[in-house]
Design a protein around this motif. Structure first.
Motif: not given
Length: 123
Positions: A8, A38, A41-42, A44-47, A49, A52
Protein backbone atom coordinates in the motif's frame (compact mmCIF):
# COMPACT_ATOMS: atom_id res chain seq x y z
CA UNK A 1 3.89 -6.92 3.40
CA UNK A 2 6.41 -8.92 1.48
CA UNK A 3 10.08 -8.72 2.46
CA UNK A 4 9.50 -5.60 4.53
CA UNK A 5 7.94 -3.66 1.64
CA UNK A 6 4.46 -2.30 2.19
CA UNK A 7 2.45 -2.72 -1.01
CA UNK A 8 0.00 0.00 0.00
CA UNK A 9 2.92 2.35 0.68
CA UNK A 10 4.42 1.64 -2.74
CA UNK A 11 1.07 2.23 -4.45
CA UNK A 12 0.43 5.45 -2.49
CA UNK A 13 3.89 6.84 -3.24
CA UNK A 14 3.64 5.93 -6.92
CA UNK A 15 0.24 7.58 -7.30
CA UNK A 16 1.45 10.64 -5.37
CA UNK A 17 4.47 11.04 -7.69
CA UNK A 18 2.39 10.60 -10.84
CA UNK A 19 -0.31 12.98 -9.70
CA UNK A 20 2.28 15.45 -8.40
CA UNK A 21 3.42 16.33 -11.93
CA UNK A 22 -0.13 16.93 -13.13
CA UNK A 23 -1.99 20.20 -12.85
CA UNK A 24 -4.33 20.59 -9.83
CA UNK A 25 -7.43 20.76 -12.06
CA UNK A 26 -6.58 17.45 -13.69
CA UNK A 27 -5.84 15.89 -10.30
CA UNK A 28 -9.22 17.11 -9.09
CA UNK A 29 -10.88 15.10 -11.89
CA UNK A 30 -8.55 12.07 -11.74
CA UNK A 31 -8.63 11.32 -8.01
CA UNK A 32 -12.36 10.45 -7.85
CA UNK A 33 -11.81 8.14 -10.84
CA UNK A 34 -9.04 6.37 -8.94
CA UNK A 35 -11.43 5.86 -6.03
CA UNK A 36 -14.01 4.42 -8.44
CA UNK A 37 -11.28 2.05 -9.70
CA UNK A 38 -9.87 0.92 -6.33
CA UNK A 39 -13.04 0.57 -4.22
CA UNK A 40 -14.44 -2.41 -6.18
CA UNK A 41 -11.04 -4.10 -6.01
CA UNK A 42 -10.95 -3.67 -2.23
CA UNK A 43 -14.55 -4.88 -1.86
CA UNK A 44 -13.77 -8.02 -3.85
CA UNK A 45 -10.58 -8.60 -1.85
CA UNK A 46 -12.12 -8.27 1.60
CA UNK A 47 -15.72 -9.42 1.16
CA UNK A 48 -15.73 -11.87 -1.75
CA UNK A 49 -12.34 -13.57 -1.58
CA UNK A 50 -11.89 -13.14 2.17
CA UNK A 51 -8.82 -13.84 4.27
CA UNK A 52 -6.50 -16.71 3.37
CA UNK A 53 -6.81 -20.05 5.12
CA UNK A 54 -3.36 -19.62 6.67
CA UNK A 55 -4.41 -16.26 8.15
CA UNK A 56 -7.55 -17.82 9.63
CA UNK A 57 -5.58 -20.72 11.13
CA UNK A 58 -2.94 -18.41 12.62
CA UNK A 59 -5.65 -16.18 14.10
CA UNK A 60 -7.44 -19.17 15.61
CA UNK A 61 -4.21 -20.56 17.13
CA UNK A 62 -3.38 -17.17 18.61
CA UNK A 63 -6.87 -16.85 20.08
CA UNK A 64 -6.71 -20.34 21.58
CA UNK A 65 -3.31 -19.58 23.12
CA UNK A 66 -4.65 -16.34 24.62
CA UNK A 67 -7.75 -18.03 26.05
CA UNK A 68 -5.63 -20.86 27.46
CA UNK A 69 -3.36 -18.32 29.17
CA UNK A 70 -6.37 -16.54 30.67
CA UNK A 71 -7.78 -19.85 31.85
CA UNK A 72 -4.50 -20.74 33.58
CA UNK A 73 -4.33 -17.30 35.18
CA UNK A 74 -7.88 -17.63 36.54
CA UNK A 75 -7.10 -21.10 37.89
CA UNK A 76 -3.96 -19.79 39.62
CA UNK A 77 -5.89 -16.85 41.10
CA UNK A 78 -8.71 -19.08 42.35
CA UNK A 79 -6.22 -21.51 43.88
CA UNK A 80 -4.30 -18.68 45.55
CA UNK A 81 -7.53 -17.16 46.88
CA UNK A 82 -8.63 -20.54 48.22
CA UNK A 83 -5.31 -20.78 50.06
CA UNK A 84 -6.06 -17.48 51.84
CA UNK A 85 -4.21 -14.99 49.62
CA UNK A 86 -5.65 -11.51 49.43
CA UNK A 87 -3.61 -8.68 47.88
CA UNK A 88 -4.51 -5.88 50.33
CA UNK A 89 -4.14 -5.98 54.11
CA UNK A 90 -4.12 -3.58 57.03
CA UNK A 91 -1.13 -3.66 59.34
CA UNK A 92 -1.30 -3.00 63.09
CA UNK A 93 -0.87 0.77 62.53
CA UNK A 94 -3.90 0.89 60.22
CA UNK A 95 -1.86 1.40 57.04
CA UNK A 96 -2.83 -0.39 53.88
CA UNK A 97 -0.13 -2.74 52.61
CA UNK A 98 -0.06 -4.73 49.41
CA UNK A 99 1.04 -8.30 49.42
CA UNK A 100 2.61 -9.67 46.24
CA UNK A 101 0.85 -12.63 44.70
CA UNK A 102 2.40 -16.04 45.13
CA UNK A 103 4.42 -17.51 42.30
CA UNK A 104 2.08 -19.63 40.12
CA UNK A 105 4.61 -22.47 40.33
CA UNK A 106 4.08 -22.48 44.10
CA UNK A 107 0.29 -22.36 43.80
CA UNK A 108 -0.07 -25.41 41.60
CA UNK A 109 0.93 -28.79 42.84
CA UNK A 110 3.64 -30.51 40.79
CA UNK A 111 1.43 -33.54 40.23
CA UNK A 112 -1.33 -31.29 38.85
CA UNK A 113 1.13 -29.88 36.34
CA UNK A 114 2.29 -33.33 35.28
CA UNK A 115 -1.30 -34.51 34.85
CA UNK A 116 -2.18 -31.44 32.78
CA UNK A 117 0.85 -31.76 30.52
CA UNK A 118 0.15 -35.46 29.90
CA UNK A 119 -3.52 -34.70 29.18
CA UNK A 120 -2.57 -31.87 26.77
CA UNK A 121 -0.07 -34.08 24.92
CA UNK A 122 -2.55 -36.94 24.56
CA UNK A 123 -5.32 -34.77 23.17
Amino acid sequence: RILGISLSGVISNTIRRILGILRPGFRWILQPLLIVYYVPILIVRYYVIGPSQQYVEDSRKGHEKLVDGWRKAVEAAEKAHADGYWPVHLNDDGNIIAQLPPDPADVFDVTDGIERSVAENLS
